[in-house]
Motif scaffolding. Sequence first.
Motif, PDB file in Angstrom:
ATOM      1  N   UNK A 175       0.944  -1.053   0.047  1.00  5.94           N
ATOM      2  CA  UNK A 175       0.534  -0.178  -0.432  1.00  5.94           C
ATOM      3  C   UNK A 175       0.283   1.093   0.745  1.00  5.94           C
ATOM      4  N   UNK A 217     -12.262   2.699  10.555  1.00  2.00           N
ATOM      5  CA  UNK A 217     -11.652   1.297   9.109  1.00  2.00           C
ATOM      6  C   UNK A 217     -11.490   2.515   7.864  1.00  2.00           C
ATOM      7  N   UNK A 218     -12.679   3.061   7.745  1.00  2.00           N
ATOM      8  CA  UNK A 218     -12.360   4.443   6.745  1.00  2.00           C
ATOM      9  C   UNK A 218     -11.542   5.074   6.999  1.00  2.00           C
ATOM     10  N   UNK A 255      -4.513   0.057   6.029  1.00  2.00           N
ATOM     11  CA  UNK A 255      -4.755  -1.459   5.527  1.00  2.00           C
ATOM     12  C   UNK A 255      -6.009  -1.614   4.416  1.00  2.00           C
ATOM     13  N   UNK A 256      -5.953  -2.249   3.436  1.00  2.00           N
ATOM     14  CA  UNK A 256      -7.421  -2.490   2.359  1.00  2.00           C
ATOM     15  C   UNK A 256      -8.397  -2.403   2.015  1.00  2.00           C
ATOM     16  N   UNK A 257      -9.268  -2.297   1.637  1.00  2.00           N
ATOM     17  CA  UNK A 257     -10.672  -1.674   1.830  1.00  2.00           C
ATOM     18  C   UNK A 257     -10.846  -2.879   1.921  1.00  2.00           C
ATOM     19  N   UNK A 258     -10.532  -4.375   1.335  1.00  2.00           N
ATOM     20  CA  UNK A 258     -11.208  -5.619   1.590  1.00  2.00           C
ATOM     21  C   UNK A 258     -10.870  -5.644   2.919  1.00  2.00           C
ATOM     22  N   UNK A 259      -9.697  -5.961   4.089  1.00  2.00           N
ATOM     23  CA  UNK A 259      -9.083  -5.936   5.361  1.00  2.00           C
ATOM     24  C   UNK A 259     -10.654  -5.386   5.883  1.00  2.00           C
ATOM     25  N   UNK A 260     -10.312  -3.591   5.824  1.00  2.00           N
ATOM     26  CA  UNK A 260     -11.748  -3.634   6.193  1.00  2.00           C
ATOM     27  C   UNK A 260     -12.495  -3.932   6.521  1.00  2.00           C
ATOM     28  N   UNK A 261     -13.358  -4.453   4.923  1.00  2.00           N
ATOM     29  CA  UNK A 261     -14.814  -4.645   5.353  1.00  2.00           C
ATOM     30  C   UNK A 261     -14.759  -6.038   5.704  1.00  2.00           C
ATOM     31  N   UNK A 293      -8.558   3.562   5.960  1.00  2.00           N
ATOM     32  CA  UNK A 293      -8.438   2.521   4.904  1.00  2.00           C
ATOM     33  C   UNK A 293      -7.341   3.772   4.079  1.00  2.00           C
ATOM     34  N   UNK A 327     -15.245   1.303  -0.490  1.00  2.00           N
ATOM     35  CA  UNK A 327     -15.476   0.467   0.828  1.00  2.00           C
ATOM     36  C   UNK A 327     -17.472   0.465   1.387  1.00  2.00           C
TER      37      UNK A 327
END
Lengths: 360, 360
Positions: free
Chosen positions: A84, B339-340, B348-354, B343, A314
């Motif tokens: 990232x 999380x936002x 964090x990646x977006x996928x990790x956040x979700x 990100x 997101x």
Amino acid sequence: MEYFKGMEDKGLIVMEGVKGGHDGMNQSSPKRFRKKKQEQLDIPALANDVRTGKRTSLSKAITLVESSNTAHKEQAQTLLQELLPFTGNSIRIGITGVPGAGKSSFIEAFGTMLCKMGKKVAVLAIDPSSSLSGGSILGDKTRMEELVRQENAFVRPSPSAGTLGGVHKKTRETMLLCEAAGYDVILIETVGVGQSETYVRGMVDFFLLLVLTGAGDELQGMKKGIMELADAILVHKADGDNMRPARRTVQEYKQILHFLQPSTPGWVSASLAASSLEKTGLDEVWKMLETFEETTKKSNYWTVRRHEQTRDWFHTMITDHLVDSFYNNPSRKVQVRDLEKAILNGQLTVTQGVNQLFQE
Amino acid sequence: MEYFKGMEDKGLIVMEGVKGGHDGMNQSSPKRFRKKKQEQLDIPALANDVRTGKRTSLSKAITLVESSNTAHKEQAQTLLQELLPFTGNSIRIGITGVPGAGKSSFIEAFGTMLCKMGKKVAVLAIDPSSSLSGGSILGDKTRMEELVRQENAFVRPSPSAGTLGGVHKKTRETMLLCEAAGYDVILIETVGVGQSETYVRGMVDFFLLLVLTGAGDELQGMKKGIMELADAILVHKADGDNMRPARRTVQEYKQILHFLQPSTPGWVSASLAASSLEKTGLDEVWKMLETFEETTKKSNYWTVRRHEQTRDWFHTMITDHLVDSFYNNPSRKVQVRDLEKAILNGQLTVTQGVNQLFQE
């Protein structure tokens, strides 16, 4: 590396070019990847190899991101997280066009020109209509013969995954991998029908629409709202007898664009002509892109949009998750179908239908 | 009826017209309605009164539909269900316009003409930006003085509810009530900024866009994609010195519409001119609407679209419910916000956040 070895004979590494003359393509499918027995991947090493620009490593990383194997998914996220900090340093360009507009020949000619200028160019494709059985549109290697021979080019077929949401996510993450690998220009080709244009607009800095001469006629078949997504309309195949009509068409589009809202605040959507056959007008396209980058970076909209895009991504994924887990429940599916029937028959109000679904 | 009595002094019945000269307006707010002690409503009687065309009963029914009181909500659904068999027999027309285009004066003149032709005309407004504090745009009664005096007219201010989803739903249900009360023409005025046009397009048969002369200039301020939603563009205020430029503007819009995809399959979006001041061109608008109804009923798209709209409404409400219940959880809200941030900071990646949100 142990990791690479077992995979070669399983077809994971198609880009044999690292050993000899390569074709810049990697056509491995996540399916094949899945078949492999799970191996211990050295993620930090892979991350490093991606960063130093090894194309095979980039291909491998993308295949990992595209895999639907649970262990691979986790590894892919660890890899992405490591990379990232090295993402974001490219101009992301979405390219769409009316059928027959010559997207591939444009990408071939434009990408080759950029490579010769010393840029590193990655070409991705987003094709929500492609099925699991494959059928990747960039599979036809001959289409970008010259570009794939360039040392600075990386051409990746569209992921052959199922849902649009999935492709959407994978293309975004593939784009980040390419950026970490040092690619300056990312060209994302939209393929197939449906909503791919809106999705691509949501992940790029600049959106280019390719058209042909004779705006009046061809626009009849153009997708709704597509012109308002475009930062520029390129009248393609402006060569030979087409030169004059192309110039007229450029003017016609200028007029139409004048009537529409710009796709990017502070940027007047452009209308210009080019020929990939005669390689004319391509440098103007690049100059326009440079001006665009300069303008939007100055106004800070460049960053604002990227943040918005990430935030939207997101929240879209959150909504997708909620909706998917709801409809993936088979008994829910039956329930919804029955309620829908009752509503359309006039037996229930829509609100009653929704209440019945959620009152438990 | 007991029900009506207690409410009069609480301001629920503003349309005193039933006793003397009425003004065709009901401005009661759900808020006031909520304050009332719960009473036993005779739903079958109210349904009957709505059907026989009693305007006070229609107003009461709408207020019930707009109420956010739980008991009222249930009663409203019972009422709607009883009335469902009598809905659907109107032409539903959405009306939008650029600022200053004169939507109200058009609705006043056009609606009055239709009333005089013997049509029953209901005017609703959708205003997603209006807050709970009120501020209904049709509150200014003087705006439709002549129309509200018509025996066949019913003018309802926009619901003063909060969310867009809510207004959306309430306007749809209000429309159904008006149909059950025998109104032949439903005019839905879009108000305020934002996405109201898309919502209205999703609930009407015909969508009319009002503009002024000088397309080139004014279109600069026109909302993105609005022209492609329209089944017709009406160049309004085509009177006096404006006659000639209006005719030219009509031609300009014809050309632009030629370039765009039609809003309704099988219907060529029209461009025409009218004056509400001089009452010219209004009959042409009505003739066009009749032709539209005839054409789309013949092709069956009339019914296809209405079914699609109902189905979409159902699925949109399901998604809204899922998303609302997710975000309405305060701890979720905090989690998403944090999380936002991570990100956007590249941690964090977006996928990790979700994944973090849903792994529990």
